[in-house]
Write a protein that holds these residues in place. Structure first.
Motif, PDB file in Angstrom:
ATOM      1  N   SER A 164       0.834  -1.215   0.000  1.00  0.00           N
ATOM      2  CA  SER A 164       0.000   0.000   0.000  1.00  0.00           C
ATOM      3  C   SER A 164       0.862   1.256   0.000  1.00  0.00           C
ATOM      4  CB  SER A 164      -0.928   0.007   1.226  1.00  0.00           C
ATOM      5  OG  SER A 164      -1.693  -1.165   1.237  1.00  0.00           O
TER       6      SER A 164
ATOM      7  N   SER B  10      -8.963   5.265   8.734  1.00  0.00           N
ATOM      8  CA  SER B  10      -8.642   4.316   7.669  1.00  0.00           C
ATOM      9  C   SER B  10      -9.911   3.722   7.064  1.00  0.00           C
ATOM     10  CB  SER B  10      -7.739   3.204   8.217  1.00  0.00           C
ATOM     11  OG  SER B  10      -6.923   2.694   7.201  1.00  0.00           O
TER      12      SER B  10
ATOM     13  N   TYR C 172     -11.307   3.745   3.085  1.00  0.00           N
ATOM     14  CA  TYR C 172     -11.357   2.460   2.384  1.00  0.00           C
ATOM     15  C   TYR C 172     -12.026   2.500   1.004  1.00  0.00           C
ATOM     16  CZ  TYR C 172      -9.005  -1.765   3.639  1.00  0.00           C
ATOM     17  OH  TYR C 172      -8.045  -2.743   3.749  1.00  0.00           O
TER      18      TYR C 172
ATOM     19  N   HIS D 126       1.429  -3.579  13.098  1.00  0.00           N
ATOM     20  CA  HIS D 126      -0.024  -3.368  12.965  1.00  0.00           C
ATOM     21  C   HIS D 126      -0.863  -4.443  13.638  1.00  0.00           C
ATOM     22  CE1 HIS D 126       1.590  -0.696   9.866  1.00  0.00           C
ATOM     23  NE2 HIS D 126       0.455  -0.046   9.923  1.00  0.00           N
TER      24      HIS D 126
ATOM     25  N   LEU E  94      -5.763  -0.921   8.640  1.00  0.00           N
ATOM     26  CA  LEU E  94      -4.941   0.303   8.715  1.00  0.00           C
ATOM     27  C   LEU E  94      -4.089   0.562   7.470  1.00  0.00           C
ATOM     28  CD1 LEU E  94      -3.763   0.002  12.440  1.00  0.00           C
ATOM     29  CD2 LEU E  94      -5.509   1.537  11.524  1.00  0.00           C
TER      30      LEU E  94
ATOM     31  N   PRO F 175      -4.801   1.650   4.327  1.00  0.00           N
ATOM     32  CA  PRO F 175      -4.957   2.933   3.612  1.00  0.00           C
ATOM     33  C   PRO F 175      -4.401   4.128   4.383  1.00  0.00           C
ATOM     34  CG  PRO F 175      -7.001   1.658   3.512  1.00  0.00           C
ATOM     35  CD  PRO F 175      -6.089   0.936   4.475  1.00  0.00           C
ATOM     36  N   VAL F 176      -4.668   4.196   5.684  1.00  0.00           N
ATOM     37  CA  VAL F 176      -4.191   5.372   6.428  1.00  0.00           C
ATOM     38  C   VAL F 176      -2.679   5.317   6.607  1.00  0.00           C
ATOM     39  CG1 VAL F 176      -4.425   4.595   8.861  1.00  0.00           C
ATOM     40  CG2 VAL F 176      -4.876   6.968   8.274  1.00  0.00           C
ATOM     41  N   THR F 177      -2.115   4.119   6.758  1.00  0.00           N
ATOM     42  CA  THR F 177      -0.657   4.011   6.877  1.00  0.00           C
ATOM     43  C   THR F 177       0.004   4.509   5.593  1.00  0.00           C
ATOM     44  OG1 THR F 177      -0.875   2.110   8.352  1.00  0.00           O
ATOM     45  CG2 THR F 177       1.243   2.379   7.256  1.00  0.00           C
TER      46      THR F 177
ATOM     47  N   LYS G  41      -1.177   6.531   3.374  1.00  0.00           N
ATOM     48  CA  LYS G  41      -1.391   7.982   3.212  1.00  0.00           C
ATOM     49  C   LYS G  41      -0.396   8.768   4.086  1.00  0.00           C
ATOM     50  CE  LYS G  41      -5.345  11.191   3.331  1.00  0.00           C
ATOM     51  NZ  LYS G  41      -4.979  12.322   4.121  1.00  0.00           N
TER      52      LYS G  41
END
Ligand SMILES: Cc1cc2nc3c(=O)[nH]c(=O)nc-3n(C[C@H](O)[C@H](O)[C@H](O)COP(=O)(O)OP(=O)(O)OC[C@H]3O[C@@H](n4cnc5c(N)ncnc54)[C@H](O)[C@@H]3O)c2cc1C
Length: 385
Positions: free
Chosen positions: A17, A68, A72, A334, A341, A343-345, A347
């Motif tokens: 990701s 997150s 999604y 994680h 998590l 997507p937020v990681t 980003k």
């Protein structure tokens, strides 16, 4: 000499990701994995996307999990568009039931906890719960609906994420084991491999899951440890299960709604070192929880068993962000929430690398908390009484 803007160590959902995010920012990115990509925890996961804390230690994680979950749908759209592959993303909520103890008291604690954390949670009468999930067993004594929770198929998602990263220009390098970081004083300038190669990079992102602590120069920032989880997949021909279904003892994650339905059932939480082994005791425990939730599952065929090693951390929180070695960034630890998590990681790491300005406060997850705590402990130990 191989030179990139960013080298990512670890080809799981987190490394993939982050690679997709950075490659879309036009950075030259390589992902290194010592084996085939996506064969570890990310391959083993159930795929629940639940920001609710499963223990008090996980409460500080809730804002990150909520952020997150909000990301999604956009993340999945971008991954599916870029890869042409499906991810099995499914909205529709989860049903959580209480089968043991003082059910009414447990129910009000659960509802108060969710509401206090800003998470939607609707108490259900048992007839309402059985309307939503007709196969629910008689041991269920109280239930809530968690309307915002979702699920995804982790193997499909991870494959799609790597295909998306490759289509955005990331170099994927399976079979490359990182043995150490390449350091120039207090600056990280790349990684060294066990094959004797050096990959040079202005930034190194460490995303090696529970093995992050095995890279010598990383261990003090990322004291990750493996936490084994065993899983079972069932082929269910009875009343379809429509939602993710959880109890105090386990969970069921349906894949699709058509009969016969595949139901992923989990899980154990075991400190068994790096040993990946499915055990009869583990499977017995998982199946007992499944059959209690939905007794019809006792007739289901077992189609697969497996296990994976979650990347745990000493305080059960992820390990995210830069350290006091210039160019070195962590994205690991994680534990039970890496699929949620991702997507937020991606980003936050992307924002840090490209702009030096993450859009969320991630201080609580800083890798520096471990060396600081060690320094505090040493100072206390050596101070005179
Ligand atoms: C049974 C189970 C159920 C789970 N269910 C859920 C769930 O429902 N929802 C959820 O959000 N999360 C869940 N998780 C947690 C989630 O799977 C993990 O948090 C997540 O997959 C971690 O991803 P990762 O990329 O950090 O690690 P991994 O997927 O483990 O990837 C790490 C990679 O690093 C590579 N590597 C290690 N050392 C080196 C080295 N020296 N050099 C090069 N490469 C290296 C490994 O080969 C591996 O491919 C579950 C986990 C398990 C085990």
């Amino acid at each position: 000499m191989k030179t990139y803007d960013v080298v990512i160590v670890g080809g799981g959902i987190i490394g993939g990701s982050v690679a997709f995010d950075l490659a879309r920012r036009d950075l030259r990115v390589a992902v290194l994995d010592r084996q085939e990509l996506m064969r570890e925890a990310s391959w083993a996961a159930a795929g629940m996307l639940s920001p609710a804390p499963d223990c008090p230690a996980a409460i500080p994680l809730v804002p990150l999990g909520r952020a997150s979950l909000t990301l999604y749908p956009i993340f999945v759209d971008a991954v599916e568009d870029a890869s042409g592959l499906r991810t099995g993303f499914h909205t529709g909520g989860a049903v959580e039931v209480i089968c043991h103890g003082d059910a009414e008291r447990e129910l009000s604690t659960l509802v108060a906890l969710h509401h206090g954390l800003g998470l939607a949670c609707e108490p259900l009468r048992m007839d309402e719960a059985r309307d939503m999930e007709p196969a629910l067993g008689r041991d269920a004594r109280a239930a809530v609906f968690l309307p915002d929770e979702c699920s995804v198929e982790p193997r499909a998602l991870t494959s799609a994420v790597f295909a998306a990263a490759a289509s955005a220009g990331a170099a994927l390098c399976p079979g490359v084991e990182v043995s150490s970081l390449a350091l120039d004083g207090k600056k990280c300038i790349g990684v060294k491999t066990s094959g004797g190669e050096t990959f040079h990079a202005a930034r190194v992102v460490l995303a090696a899951g529970c093995w992050s602590s095995q890279i010598p120069e990383a261990a003090s920032y990322a004291p990750t440890l493996p936490v084994r989880g065993q899983m079972v997949a069932l082929r269910h021909c009875g009343t379809p299960i429509r939602h993710v279904l959880r109890s105090e003892r386990g969970y069921l994650v349906p894949r699709g709604v058509e009969s016969p339905q595949t139901i992923v059932v989990g899980s154990t939480i075991e400190n068994a070192g790096f040993e990946k082994r499915v055990t009869s005791g583990g499977i017995e425990k998982i199946l007992a929880a499944a059959n209690e939730l939905v007794p019809e599952l006792a007739k289901a065929e077992i189609i697969e068993t497996w296990c994976g090693l979650r990347p745990g951390s000493p305080d059960q929180l992820p390990i995210l962000g830069p350290v006091d070695v210039d160019g070195l960034i962590f994205a690991t630890g994680h534990y039970r929430n890496g699929i949620l998590l991702a997507p937020v990681t991606a980003k936050l790491i992307g924002e840090w690398i490209a702009e030096r300005r993450p859009s969320l406060d991630w201080e609580a997850f800083s890798p520096l908390r471990f060396p600081r705590a060690n320094a505090d402990r040493s100072a206390t130990a050596s101070s005179p009484l």
